[in-house]
Motif scaffolding. Structure first.
Motif, PDB file in Angstrom:
ATOM      1  N   GLY A  36       0.848  -1.192   0.000  1.00 46.58           N
ATOM      2  CA  GLY A  36       0.000   0.000   0.000  1.00 46.58           C
ATOM      3  C   GLY A  36       0.873   1.227   0.000  1.00 46.58           C
ATOM      4  O   GLY A  36       2.007   1.161   0.466  1.00 46.58           O
ATOM      5  N   PRO A  37       0.360   2.327  -0.541  1.00 42.67           N
ATOM      6  CA  PRO A  37       1.177   3.545  -0.562  1.00 42.67           C
ATOM      7  C   PRO A  37       1.467   4.043   0.858  1.00 42.67           C
ATOM      8  O   PRO A  37       0.812   3.615   1.809  1.00 42.67           O
ATOM      9  CB  PRO A  37       0.308   4.567  -1.306  1.00 42.67           C
ATOM     10  N   ASN A  38       2.442   4.968   0.957  1.00 42.84           N
ATOM     11  CA  ASN A  38       2.736   5.558   2.267  1.00 42.84           C
ATOM     12  C   ASN A  38       1.486   6.223   2.829  1.00 42.84           C
ATOM     13  O   ASN A  38       0.759   6.887   2.097  1.00 42.84           O
ATOM     14  CB  ASN A  38       3.846   6.610   2.141  1.00 42.84           C
ATOM     15  N   GLY A  39       1.265   6.047   4.118  1.00 39.38           N
ATOM     16  CA  GLY A  39       0.133   6.709   4.773  1.00 39.38           C
ATOM     17  C   GLY A  39      -1.204   6.058   4.492  1.00 39.38           C
ATOM     18  O   GLY A  39      -2.249   6.661   4.725  1.00 39.38           O
ATOM     19  N   SER A  40      -1.187   4.807   3.992  1.00 41.51           N
ATOM     20  CA  SER A  40      -2.468   4.181   3.655  1.00 41.51           C
ATOM     21  C   SER A  40      -3.064   3.396   4.818  1.00 41.51           C
ATOM     22  O   SER A  40      -4.228   2.999   4.761  1.00 41.51           O
ATOM     23  CB  SER A  40      -2.287   3.259   2.450  1.00 41.51           C
ATOM     24  N   GLY A  41      -2.282   3.188   5.892  1.00 36.27           N
ATOM     25  CA  GLY A  41      -2.833   2.488   7.057  1.00 36.27           C
ATOM     26  C   GLY A  41      -2.137   1.174   7.386  1.00 36.27           C
ATOM     27  O   GLY A  41      -2.583   0.454   8.280  1.00 36.27           O
ATOM     28  N   ALA A 192       7.394  -9.054  -2.765  1.00 36.12           N
ATOM     29  CA  ALA A 192       6.066  -9.519  -2.363  1.00 36.12           C
ATOM     30  C   ALA A 192       5.584 -10.635  -3.302  1.00 36.12           C
ATOM     31  O   ALA A 192       5.053 -11.652  -2.855  1.00 36.12           O
ATOM     32  CB  ALA A 192       5.087  -8.346  -2.367  1.00 36.12           C
ATOM     33  N   GLU A 193       5.800 -10.444  -4.605  1.00 34.36           N
ATOM     34  CA  GLU A 193       5.366 -11.461  -5.581  1.00 34.36           C
ATOM     35  C   GLU A 193       6.051 -12.791  -5.335  1.00 34.36           C
ATOM     36  O   GLU A 193       5.441 -13.848  -5.402  1.00 34.36           O
ATOM     37  CB  GLU A 193       5.717 -10.989  -7.006  1.00 34.36           C
ATOM     38  N   ARG A 194       7.377 -12.702  -5.045  1.00 33.48           N
ATOM     39  CA  ARG A 194       8.146 -13.938  -4.948  1.00 33.48           C
ATOM     40  C   ARG A 194       7.954 -14.635  -3.608  1.00 33.48           C
ATOM     41  O   ARG A 194       7.987 -15.844  -3.527  1.00 33.48           O
ATOM     42  CB  ARG A 194       9.633 -13.643  -5.169  1.00 33.48           C
ATOM     43  N   MET A 195       7.788 -13.847  -2.509  1.00 33.39           N
ATOM     44  CA  MET A 195       7.817 -14.469  -1.183  1.00 33.39           C
ATOM     45  C   MET A 195       6.455 -14.800  -0.585  1.00 33.39           C
ATOM     46  O   MET A 195       6.342 -15.724   0.214  1.00 33.39           O
ATOM     47  CB  MET A 195       8.520 -13.525  -0.204  1.00 33.39           C
ATOM     48  N   CYS A 196       5.449 -14.021  -0.941  1.00 35.85           N
ATOM     49  CA  CYS A 196       4.221 -14.091  -0.140  1.00 35.85           C
ATOM     50  C   CYS A 196       3.238 -15.162  -0.636  1.00 35.85           C
ATOM     51  O   CYS A 196       3.011 -15.299  -1.829  1.00 35.85           O
ATOM     52  CB  CYS A 196       3.514 -12.739  -0.145  1.00 35.85           C
ATOM     53  N   ASP A 197       2.658 -15.874   0.334  1.00 33.65           N
ATOM     54  CA  ASP A 197       1.568 -16.787  -0.004  1.00 33.65           C
ATOM     55  C   ASP A 197       0.318 -15.956  -0.299  1.00 33.65           C
ATOM     56  O   ASP A 197      -0.485 -16.316  -1.140  1.00 33.65           O
ATOM     57  CB  ASP A 197       1.279 -17.715   1.176  1.00 33.65           C
ATOM     58  N   PHE A 198       0.174 -14.893   0.457  1.00 38.57           N
ATOM     59  CA  PHE A 198      -0.994 -14.030   0.287  1.00 38.57           C
ATOM     60  C   PHE A 198      -0.533 -12.574   0.275  1.00 38.57           C
ATOM     61  O   PHE A 198       0.432 -12.223   0.944  1.00 38.57           O
ATOM     62  CB  PHE A 198      -1.999 -14.223   1.431  1.00 38.57           C
ATOM     63  N   ILE A 199      -1.264 -11.790  -0.509  1.00 40.91           N
ATOM     64  CA  ILE A 199      -0.942 -10.369  -0.561  1.00 40.91           C
ATOM     65  C   ILE A 199      -2.198  -9.582  -0.210  1.00 40.91           C
ATOM     66  O   ILE A 199      -3.307  -9.910  -0.651  1.00 40.91           O
ATOM     67  CB  ILE A 199      -0.428  -9.973  -1.958  1.00 40.91           C
ATOM     68  N   PHE A 200      -1.956  -8.565   0.609  1.00 36.48           N
ATOM     69  CA  PHE A 200      -3.062  -7.733   1.067  1.00 36.48           C
ATOM     70  C   PHE A 200      -2.682  -6.299   0.753  1.00 36.48           C
ATOM     71  O   PHE A 200      -1.570  -5.872   1.042  1.00 36.48           O
ATOM     72  CB  PHE A 200      -3.222  -7.968   2.574  1.00 36.48           C
ATOM     73  N   MET A 201      -3.570  -5.581   0.077  1.00 38.60           N
ATOM     74  CA  MET A 201      -3.253  -4.185  -0.202  1.00 38.60           C
ATOM     75  C   MET A 201      -4.274  -3.284   0.473  1.00 38.60           C
ATOM     76  O   MET A 201      -5.488  -3.518   0.388  1.00 38.60           O
ATOM     77  CB  MET A 201      -3.245  -3.909  -1.704  1.00 38.60           C
ATOM     78  N   ILE A 202      -3.765  -2.281   1.138  1.00 44.55           N
ATOM     79  CA  ILE A 202      -4.639  -1.311   1.807  1.00 44.55           C
ATOM     80  C   ILE A 202      -4.401   0.046   1.147  1.00 44.55           C
ATOM     81  O   ILE A 202      -3.262   0.406   0.826  1.00 44.55           O
ATOM     82  CB  ILE A 202      -4.376  -1.297   3.343  1.00 44.55           C
ATOM     83  N   PHE A 203      -5.477   0.746   0.876  1.00 46.83           N
ATOM     84  CA  PHE A 203      -5.370   2.052   0.222  1.00 46.83           C
ATOM     85  C   PHE A 203      -6.391   2.972   0.864  1.00 46.83           C
ATOM     86  O   PHE A 203      -7.578   2.660   0.926  1.00 46.83           O
ATOM     87  CB  PHE A 203      -5.636   1.881  -1.286  1.00 46.83           C
ATOM     88  N   ARG A 204      -5.890   4.084   1.385  1.00 44.37           N
ATOM     89  CA  ARG A 204      -6.736   5.049   2.103  1.00 44.37           C
ATOM     90  C   ARG A 204      -7.569   4.371   3.197  1.00 44.37           C
ATOM     91  O   ARG A 204      -8.761   4.635   3.359  1.00 44.37           O
ATOM     92  CB  ARG A 204      -7.659   5.778   1.127  1.00 44.37           C
ATOM     93  N   GLY A 205      -6.902   3.478   3.901  1.00 44.49           N
ATOM     94  CA  GLY A 205      -7.532   2.853   5.054  1.00 44.49           C
ATOM     95  C   GLY A 205      -8.453   1.693   4.738  1.00 44.49           C
ATOM     96  O   GLY A 205      -8.982   1.050   5.647  1.00 44.49           O
TER      97      GLY A 205
END
Lengths: 303, 438
Positions: A36-41, A192-205
């Motif tokens: 997530g971008p900086n400041g997204s939570g 993140a693509e190579r290591m993570c089993d799951f990816i979670f993205m947060i944007f503006r909280g």
């Protein structure tokens, strides 16, 4: 079994909603990437899982139980901003932090980790004598030395050289093989693509992505063409059915407009120049990230 | 709470292992009693250069007496009897005839001689000093010097002058000189302690002679020791919490311990540091007292009170200071908040003298019952030989305990909120809001 379960978690600071009605389930033993971008939570979410910040609403459950301070001993946490007592010796510092996690005798474990990261000769040196990279490795050891069941790392790879990045990545994967659940936040999409089993993205909280890389890419379909031509970017202007072209110098990435035909684009480009390679692929995590949080979104919001 | 104890142990070791602690341990009492020590060391360091004073005597009767007294003094007091070393300056007086035609020029000429260093001072004795009338010019004695107000010689010369004046006046009144010393014999009133019954022997003990050492100095030493203990841990607390916050150690620690444990760990570390220093001073003090054989003046009964009050004082001020430290973002903030952090501990130092002099006064009683002042002022009062009612140190302690709990509670709320708050400058309104809302 789930390691972490967030339901309806909301946190506000004054009038700013940092995290908004967040749902998240982290399976035990997985490596979960937070992007997530900086400041997204991201950090606020991690701090709430650590019980450092308390949610205004919603519930956080760790290994099936309501979050409680007694859980602290079973969670290792490496904050984004590293902090170590500069005047303390490396081994003393690690034993002190292990002690706070309830570890009675951490000597063997401290030695093992220091050797693993080539820091054994520095065991009796003060923290202030370490380089930034070394201090970061010490910080990582401090997080995992007490053998926590859940490890939370806030941007662990920032500032590390490729050799140390590899060492850290291997250590994280080894923890996972040992059954530890690992959550880490990162701005490195390749990692993140190579290591993570799951990816979670947060944007503006708010949660905008959650799942395996594959399931995330499936949401966007095969709408990307990676193309190499003799004339590069110049021949790709004004192609019909193209939403956007990203120029990487030697290679260009074309994002198709919805309903556009990749074969028609292939034909159009062939008429203009000679093609060296043409791949129809799913969008990269980087591209997905930029589509969600890039300037286009910001412009659309301001429009 | 074991995590807080572990943290406290680190704080303690980190504090006492530094050279600063050892140096501070030695320097602090020297700084506190620096004035007294300097005075003691320098009191005999006087300028032994002889001092010449010119006397313009319009009375015609005082100059010979002054000269005679000065000669007597110079013969008797200038040399140390044992070492034969000159320890005081000689006072030499010269008389000059008053220039009645132009007294201003005469004063100016003599002033010039003082400026050049030929003379120490000059004095002008009015013509009517023996029987002063209404005329303020003729009944006065003026002493002109470079620092006449603080001049030892001026202080000394008042004695022979006034003794002579008194003798002359009595003579004029027809009283025999032989009776003079009897008439003016000054009786000193001796200060005594109270008479009491010895519990073991049943005999009425003799009243001990009350000394300023027992009634003033010992209580003040106890009070300053308490003040020193508070000052050794509290201002440093603001600084170290601020450092842990700005160096981001706080968040690492908060991954392992609760904010309250964090704060209490720091406070308990402070207690351990103060206990160590106070034990050093008290053991040192007891050894000194035994060596000097002055045990009778030391109220050992105060010691348990001292330690109990100290314990709570450190927690009370420590929690408050830790909370203030947690709102700081840079050393400048810590500097400006150190003063409000130590203010409640400093106020008693401004009022200690009247309290020590009259420990049973209403002012002393009320001041010593105000919780932030109680640790220092109550100890000061009960260390005096005065019978402070037993309920007062107990009531003071109850107040301190309640105030300590309040300080820990409010401090904990403030600390929890502020410790992660980066870049928010500490404003009074926001500090208050964080403390009240948590």
């Amino acid at each position: 079994m789930t390691a972490i379960e967030l339901s309806g978690v909301t946190k506000t600071f004054g009038t700013h909603t940092a995290v908004d009605d967040l749902q998240l389930t982290v399976p035990r033993g997985s490596v979960y990437g937070f992007i997530g971008p900086n400041g997204s939570g991201k950090t606020t979410t991690l701090r709430m899982i650590m019980n450092i910040l308390y949610p205004d609403r919603g519930e956080i459950r760790i290994f099936g139980e309501t979050l409680h301070s007694s859980w602290m001993e079973r969670i290792g946490y490496m904050p984004e901003e590293r902090g170590l007592y500069k005047r303390m010796k490396v081994a003393d510092h690690l034993r002190f932090l292990a002690g706070l996690k309830g570890m009675k005798d951490a000597r063997i474990e401290v030695r093992r980790w220091l050797e693993r990261f080539d820091l054994a000769p520095w065991a009796n040196k003060k923290i202030e004598t370490l380089s930034k990279g070394m201090a970061q490795k010490v910080q990582f050891i401090a997080t995992v030395v007490s053998r926590p069941e859940l490890v939370i790392l806030d941007e662990p790879f920032t500032g590390l050289d490729p050799v140390n990045t590899d060492a850290l990545r291997e250590a994280i994967l080894e923890l996972q093989r040992g059954g530890t659940t690992v959550i880490f936040s990162t701005h490195d999409m390749n990692m993140a693509e190579r290591m993570c089993d799951f990816i979670f993205m947060i944007f503006r909280g708010r949660k905008v992505l959650d799942g395996t890389l594959e399931s995330i890419q499936d949401q966007f379909g095969n709408d990307t063409i990676r193309i190499r031509t003799e004339d590069g970017m110049t021949v790709l202007a004004d192609l019909p059915g193209v939403q956007k072209v990203n120029d990487f110098g030697q290679m260009q990435e074309i994002r198709l407009a919805s309903g556009a035909d990749s074969q028609a684009i292939l034909g159009a480009v062939m008429r203009r120049t000679r093609i060296r390679s043409f791949d129809i692929v799913r969008p990269s995590l980087h591209d997905i990230f930029v589509r969600i949080a890039g300037p286009e979104t910001q412009e659309a919001d301001h429009a | 709470m074991h995590r807080a104890l572990r943290f406290a142990l680190r704080e303690y070791i980190a504090a006492v292992k530094t050279k600063g602690f050892i140096i501070g341990l030695v320097l602090a009492p020297i700084m506190m009693s620096g004035g007294a020590i300097a005075f003691f060391l320098l009191k005999d360091r006087v300028d032994t250069t002889d001092k010449t004073v010119v006397v313009i005597d319009r009375s015609g009767v005082l100059a010979p007496a002054i000269l005679e007294a000065a000669e007597e003094r110079n013969a008797r007091d200038l040399y140390d009897e044992a070492t034969r070393e000159k320890v005081r300056p000689a006072y030499l007086f010269e008389t000059v005839v008053p220039d009645e035609a132009d007294p201003t020029s005469q004063r100016l000429a003599l002033s010039e001689r003082v400026r050049k260093g030929e003379l120490h001072a000059f004095m002008e004795i009015g013509s009517a000093v023996v029987h002063p009338g209404e005329n303020t010019d003729t009944r006065r004695i003026a002493y002109y010097g470079r620092s006449a107000a603080m001049d030892d010689l001026r202080g000394w010369v008042q004695w022979p002058i006034n003794n002579t004046l008194r003798a002359l006046r009595l003579e004029d009144a027809g009283i025999d000189q032989a009776q003079v010393s009897d008439l003016f014999h000054w009786v000193e009133i001796e200060g005594m302690g109270l008479v009491s019954v010895d519990e073991e022997t049943g005999e009425v003990s003799e009243a001990a002679r009350a000394t300023p050492f027992e009634s003033l100095l010992v209580p003040i030493i106890f009070m300053f020791l308490m003040f020193l203990m508070i000052m050794m841990s509290v201002p440093g607390m603001v600084q170290s919490v601020m450092e842990e916050k700005t160096q981001r150690i706080a968040e690492v620690l908060l991954g392992s311990i609760k904010p309250f444990e964090f704060m209490m760990g720091k406070v308990m570390g402070g207690i351990a540091v103060s206990l160590t220093s106070s034990l050093v001073y008290i053991v040192g003090g007891v050894v000194f007292v035994e060596a000097m054989a002055i045990q009778e003046f030391v109220p050992y009964r105060v010691l348990p009170w001292f330690f109990v009050y100290m314990l709570f004082a450190i927690v009370m001020f420590g929690a408050y200071a830790a909370a203030l430290g947690s709102v700081c973002n840079e050393p400048k903030d810590a500097q400006s908040l150190t003063f409000p952090a130590i203010l409640p501990a400093v106020i008693p130092v401004f009022v200690y003298f009247p309290v020590a002099k009259e420990p049973l006064s209403t002012f002393a009683t009320w001041m010593s019952l105000i919780p932030p002042f109680a640790p220092t002022l109550m100890i000061l009062r009960i260390a005096t030989p005065e019978p402070v009612p037993v309920w007062q140190p107990i009531a003071g302690l109850v107040g301190v305990v309640i105030f300590t709990l309040l300080s820990v509670w409010v401090g904990g709320r403030l600390f929890r909120t502020a410790i992660l708050m980066q870049g928010t400058p500490p404003k009074f309104a926001s500090i208050l809001r964080w403390a009240l809302r948590g």
